[in-house]
Enzyme design. Structure first.
Site, short mmCIF file in Angstrom:
data_model
loop_
_atom_site.label_atom_id
_atom_site.label_comp_id
_atom_site.label_asym_id
_atom_site.label_seq_id
_atom_site.Cartn_x
_atom_site.Cartn_y
_atom_site.Cartn_z
N GLU A 299 43.34 99.98 32.11
CA GLU A 299 42.07 99.21 32.61
C GLU A 299 40.95 100.00 32.30
OE1 GLU A 299 39.93 96.67 33.61
OE2 GLU A 299 41.87 96.17 34.24
N ASP A 303 37.64 98.97 29.73
CA ASP A 303 36.28 98.67 30.40
C ASP A 303 35.40 99.72 29.67
OD1 ASP A 303 37.54 97.05 32.16
OD2 ASP A 303 37.55 98.49 33.61
N SER A 520 39.66 91.21 33.10
CA SER A 520 39.34 92.43 33.08
C SER A 520 38.56 92.74 31.67
CB SER A 520 40.58 93.40 33.08
OG SER A 520 40.90 93.77 34.41
N ASP A 562 28.13 76.41 27.18
CA ASP A 562 28.90 75.64 28.21
C ASP A 562 30.42 75.26 27.62
OD1 ASP A 562 29.60 74.19 30.50
OD2 ASP A 562 28.41 72.12 29.79
N ILE A 563 31.35 75.70 28.52
CA ILE A 563 32.77 75.47 28.11
C ILE A 563 32.99 74.17 28.79
CG2 ILE A 563 35.01 76.62 28.17
CD1 ILE A 563 32.42 78.23 26.60
N GLY A 581 28.40 71.34 32.37
CA GLY A 581 27.72 71.96 33.51
C GLY A 581 28.77 73.12 34.09
N ASP A 583 31.48 74.80 36.33
CA ASP A 583 32.95 74.41 36.78
C ASP A 583 33.62 75.65 37.42
OD1 ASP A 583 34.49 75.63 34.57
OD2 ASP A 583 33.17 74.24 33.59
#
Length: 603
Positions: A299, A303, A520, A562-563, A581, A583
């Protein structure tokens, strides 16, 4: 932290006797029905084991702090960008003086001397180290060792604790008592693909059209790199400054270390200009940054490699926070804490300067965190926002809950309340459910669709903030009447707010290039672009963006991609759907850096 100067002990004890702690009516302060799913009571806790207890004192001026946060974060407000100073923030987080006096007397009554007690810089957290036996006496409780059936972790906790009735208005909570959260990294489904890079089927030099209309290397559909993200999110030509005062923060918990050899190898592969550069490493509460290959944290590597790799030469800070020594009955000298956010917040809020953008990829089921603790941690996030910090979290990897979808087997899941009633429910994530942070969901592929593990939903603790009323109401109106009735709180804080690519990120781990998935990946990626926006504003003589959500929900969404395809299944359901929009799968979508830059420079 600064020391709490107690009155001389004899005088303090004399004062304490003026308050009737002796024989005072004890009243339950907090209790839980039983250990959460997976935990079981093992043995009584050893009386001499040292507990580090954190005592949260009420913050009567927090509503004033919150009002400041809304005003300085709202681009349409006259005070936009007028962030509070450290001193101003501390004054609004401080307890009432009477509270400190009463708590001091209670601690002195139990024989705690000056060297046993520390205060946070705002005086709102008191920390003491006491043996289990004394803690049980102070809290009228019995501590036990609890074990986790799957991981075999052991921690020392209790099902309830009590305080003298006179203290109830002066203490918000004491932990660790009833907190069972494990605050895992969202690599639980950071699905380690093979340690072998996939064969790329794209013809050399082939491209695909990205959401900004630009051409993107087709290989980015198989493997995400620093270059891919800059191409995809329209920031190829943007160069950050090393000297304008902008900085990026990455947090790590659970003894995750970022390996410097891996980082330099990553730079050689993906951003050669950054090779040889370094970052500031900060240890909080015994946090480690062990540089052996064996100790490399998957992790932490992810990052820092993408966060620092995308933003170089912006200075980076890596915060390693301890606070999770699982209880080991053979190592009785180690103290038991296991709730690291308060330690990190206490340290960061003590600093005069804080990185303007901070990414965190850790969390747990909201219900595993006592509401009182979640509220106090969330208040600390608000304080950071008021000081001009963009605090960004990943949304989690379980979809609406446990990430399992078998609608024909509705009982085979973990999505139940832990209050003893076992009510079926979706499982929102904390701190993602906090209304004062910005939460990043996950996408996959080009064109982008929702990643099926993208955490999203509605808080059961925090009400929906006004900044997202219109967006969330519009989404809920698209659902068929009765959809998931009773499984989620439609009036709760809804998340995620935004999203980013989250699958097949190419990282270096223990000297090997490998691919990882998970939100992550999404959090440090999105945070890096926020850091670039802060870089642009600071270079233009403007303030940092601070808390992002009022901007994102008012005008910022117009500069996001927008997805509209995909779902986040879990709890034996198909989960919510991505749509035009906002979600609860991908929020408002992924960044278009150039469009966002134009917006933030116009504010």
């Amino acid at each position: 932290m600064m020391r709490l100067a107690l009155l001389s002990l004899p005088f303090a004890v004399a004062l304490a006797s003026a308050i009737p702690f002796e024989g005072c009516q004890q009243k339950v302060k907090e209790s839980i029905h039983g250990p959460p799913s997976g935990w079981y009571k093992h043995t009584p806790a050893p009386k001499h084991h040292i507990l580090e207890l954190k005592i949260a004192l009420p913050q009567p001026k927090f509503p004033v702090l919150e009002q400041h946060l809304w005003e300085v974060s709202d681009p349409s407000h006259a005070r936009y960008g007028a962030h509070l100073s450290k001193q101003e923030t501390e004054e609004l987080m401080a307890p009432h003086p009477e509270t400190l006096a009463v708590v001091r007397k209670w601690l002195a009554f139990h024989g705690l001397a000056e060297e046993d007690i520390t205060l946070s810089s705002a005086n709102d957290w008191v920390t003491i180290r006491v043996p289990v036996g004394l803690a049980e006496e102070m809290l009228t409780t019995d501590y036990h060792v609890y074990k986790h059936a799957q991981t075999e972790e052991s921690i020392i906790r209790t099902m309830s604790y009590s305080l003298p009735e006179i203290l109830h208005d002066h203490i918000d909570l004491i932990q660790p008592t009833t907190i069972f959260a494990r605050f895992k990294a969202f690599k639980s489904t950071l699905h380690w693909t093979n340690h072998v890079q996939p064969v790329d089927s794209s013809p050399s030099g082939s491209t695909i059209t990205g959401p900004a209309g630009n051409q993107i290397d087709a290989r980015c559909n198989n493997t995400i790199t620093v270059s891919c993200l800059r191409q995809l999110y329209n920031a190829v030509d943007y160069n950050t400054s090393a000297t304008n005062g902008n900085a990026l923060g990455i947090t790590a918990y659970l003894n995750q270390s970022t390996n410097n050899m891996d980082l330099q190898q990553f730079y050689q592969l993906q951003n050669p200009s950054a090779y040889g550069s370094n970052y500031t490493s900060v240890s909080i509460n015994g946090g480690e940054n062990n540089q052996s290959y064996e100790a490399a944290g998957d992790e932490a590597n992810l990052d820092t490699q993408f966060g620092f790799g995308l933003t170089w030469p912006t200075p980076g800070t890596f915060y390693s926070t301890g606070g999770e020594p699982p209880f080991d009955p053979d190592l009785l000298t180690r103290s038991d804490t296991d709730e690291p956010y308060s330690y990190w917040l206490e340290y960061v809020l003590l600093q005069d300067t804080i990185p303007q953008s901070i990414s965190t990829s850790y969390g747990d089921d909201e219900q595993s965190v006592p509401r009182s603790y979640a509220t106090r941690v969330c208040n600390g996030m608000a304080a950071l926002g008021a000081r001009g910090v963009s605090v960004i979290f990943s949304s989690g990897d379980g979809g609406v809950g446990d990430g399992v979808v078998y609608p024909d087997k509705p009982l085979e899941h973990q999505c139940y309340s832990n209050d003893g009633l076992k009510t079926p429910m979706f499982l929102p994530t904390f701190p993602a459910s906090c209304p004062y942070v910005t939460v990043v969901g996950g996408t996959i592929n080009i064109p982008e669709t929702a990643a099926n593990f993208s955490g999203g939903g509605f808080s059961n603790y925090f009400c929906r903030p006004s900044y997202q009323d219109d967006a969330v109401s519009a989404y809920l109106a698209t659902l068929a009447p009765g959809t998931y009735k009773g499984l989620y709180n439609s009036t709760g804080r809804a998340y995620p707010d935004v999203s980013s690519q989250s699958v097949s990120f190419s990282v270096v781990y223990q000297g090997q290039a490998t691919l990882v998935d998970g939100t992550s990946c999404a959090a440090p990626a999105f945070t890096a672009f926020v850091s670039m926006l802060n870089d642009a504003r600071i270079s233009a003589g403007k303030t940092a963006l601070g808390f992002l959500n009022p901007f994102l929900y008012s005008t910022g969404y117009t500069a996001l991609n927008d997805i509209t395809e995909g779902r986040n299944p879990g709890c034996q359901t198909e989960g919510f759907n991505a749509t035009a929009g906002w979600d609860p799968v991908t929020g408002y979508g992924t960044p278009n850096f150039e469009k966002l830059k134009d917006l933030v420079l116009a504010m």
